[in-house]
Design an enzyme around this catalytic site. Structure first.
Site, PDB file in Angstrom:
ATOM      1  N   TYR A  79       2.168   9.120  -9.950  1.00 46.72           N
ATOM      2  CA  TYR A  79       2.716  10.471  -9.825  1.00 46.72           C
ATOM      3  C   TYR A  79       4.179  10.548 -10.258  1.00 46.72           C
ATOM      4  O   TYR A  79       4.835  11.565 -10.009  1.00 46.72           O
ATOM      5  CB  TYR A  79       2.587  10.936  -8.365  1.00 46.72           C
ATOM      6  N   ASP A 106       0.865  -1.170   0.000  1.00 45.75           N
ATOM      7  CA  ASP A 106       0.000   0.000   0.000  1.00 45.75           C
ATOM      8  C   ASP A 106       0.904   1.223   0.000  1.00 45.75           C
ATOM      9  O   ASP A 106       1.786   1.343   0.851  1.00 45.75           O
ATOM     10  CB  ASP A 106      -0.944   0.026   1.211  1.00 45.75           C
TER      11      ASP A 106
HETATM   12  P1  IMP Z   1      -2.762   1.725  -3.602  1.00 44.26           P
HETATM   13  O1  IMP Z   1      -2.942   0.803  -4.764  1.00 44.26           O
HETATM   14  O2  IMP Z   1      -4.003   1.928  -2.795  1.00 44.26           O
HETATM   15  O3  IMP Z   1      -1.572   1.344  -2.774  1.00 44.26           O
HETATM   16  O4  IMP Z   1      -2.460   3.157  -4.222  1.00 44.26           O
HETATM   17  C1  IMP Z   1      -1.242   3.443  -4.759  1.00 44.26           C
HETATM   18  C2  IMP Z   1      -1.300   4.795  -5.496  1.00 44.26           C
HETATM   19  O5  IMP Z   1      -0.234   5.609  -5.022  1.00 44.26           O
HETATM   20  C3  IMP Z   1      -1.084   4.619  -6.984  1.00 44.26           C
HETATM   21  O6  IMP Z   1      -2.307   4.537  -7.679  1.00 44.26           O
HETATM   22  C4  IMP Z   1      -0.319   5.879  -7.354  1.00 44.26           C
HETATM   23  O7  IMP Z   1      -1.214   6.943  -7.538  1.00 44.26           O
HETATM   24  C5  IMP Z   1       0.498   6.159  -6.096  1.00 44.26           C
HETATM   25  N1  IMP Z   1       1.817   5.492  -6.160  1.00 44.26           N
HETATM   26  C6  IMP Z   1       2.246   4.458  -5.376  1.00 44.26           C
HETATM   27  N2  IMP Z   1       3.486   4.079  -5.726  1.00 44.26           N
HETATM   28  C7  IMP Z   1       3.835   4.870  -6.756  1.00 44.26           C
HETATM   29  C8  IMP Z   1       5.003   4.925  -7.562  1.00 44.26           C
HETATM   30  O8  IMP Z   1       5.958   4.147  -7.441  1.00 44.26           O
HETATM   31  N3  IMP Z   1       5.004   5.881  -8.510  1.00 44.26           N
HETATM   32  C9  IMP Z   1       3.974   6.750  -8.703  1.00 44.26           C
HETATM   33  N4  IMP Z   1       2.844   6.714  -8.009  1.00 44.26           N
HETATM   34  C10 IMP Z   1       2.772   5.775  -7.025  1.00 44.26           C
END
Ligand code: IMP
Length: 195
Positions: A155, A69
């Site tokens: 991002y 996450d």
């Molecule tokens: P999760 O899937 O709920 O963990 O959300 C992760 C979100 O954080 C992604 O959709 C991106 O918007 C952002 N994010 C996480 N890791 C990265 C990365 O390595 N590069 C760019 N954005 C990231």
């Protein structure tokens, strides 16, 4: 080969983790396991959401499950988008919309650019519905006012890690996979998994 399920449908996360783990592991994710549920991410912290995702998947998958996450925290926005990073603009995973919203918020927040920020990644390893290990990785840097580079996801095109000139969208995958928040959490997770 040992099996590891990544509790995500985000192909970018899976590709990065697969590259970091190397050839000893057979890595799959939820796109090839429709029987494994993707739970509501109701946690208020990255760590809590990582546990929720790993535990839910490990109730149906036998073997280790690893979850990620992650998100971006910008100081000028009080830590936003934070745990809301994936759905900042309203629709889960709308990366272009999320970046556009981030720019709108930053241009009107009154703080001068570039803006201090960090990517954070919480990982949990679960087995039989229980979290057995947790890891935390972060990379400090700044958010810039114009997107640069087409690599990566989310991002990446707006984030310049400290010590580098290029954004994560401009740096190669090899470089990002050595210094990113995910790489730093994965270094610890990899040591645990290889025991
Ligand atoms: P999760 O899937 O709920 O963990 O959300 C992760 C979100 O954080 C992604 O959709 C991106 O918007 C952002 N994010 C996480 N890791 C990265 C990365 O390595 N590069 C760019 N954005 C990231």
């Amino acid at each position: 080969m040992r099996r590891l399920l990544i509790a995500t449908k985000n192909a970018h996360k899976t590709a990065e983790i697969r590259a970091m783990l190397g050839a000893d592991w057979e890595v799959s994710d939820l796109t090839s396991h429709p029987e494994v549920p993707a739970p509501e991410e109701t946690g208020t912290t990255f760590a809590e959401n990582a546990r929720i995702k790993a535990e839910a998947a490990s109730r149906v998958f036998s073997g280790f499950v690893l979850s990620d996450d992650s998100g971006l925290e910008v100081d000028a926005l009080g830590g936003d988008p934070g745990v809301q990073s994936a759905l900042y603009a309203g629709t889960h995973g709308d990366n272009a919309g999320n970046r556009a919203k981030l720019m709108r918020e930053l241009r009107t927040c009154g703080a001068p650019q570039p803006w201090r920020a960090r990517f954070r990644c919480a990982m949990a390893v679960a087995e039989n519905g229980r979290t057995v290990a947790e890891f935390d990785g972060r990379v400090e840097g700044q958010v810039i006012a114009e997107e640069r580079g087409a690599g990566g996801f989310g991002y990446d095109a707006l984030f310049v890690p400290d010590g580098y000139e290029g954004t994560f969208g401009e740096l190669s995958a090899e470089v990002k996979n050595k210094l990113s928040h995910r790489a730093r959490a994965m270094e610890q997770a990899g040591r645990f998994l290889k025991k």
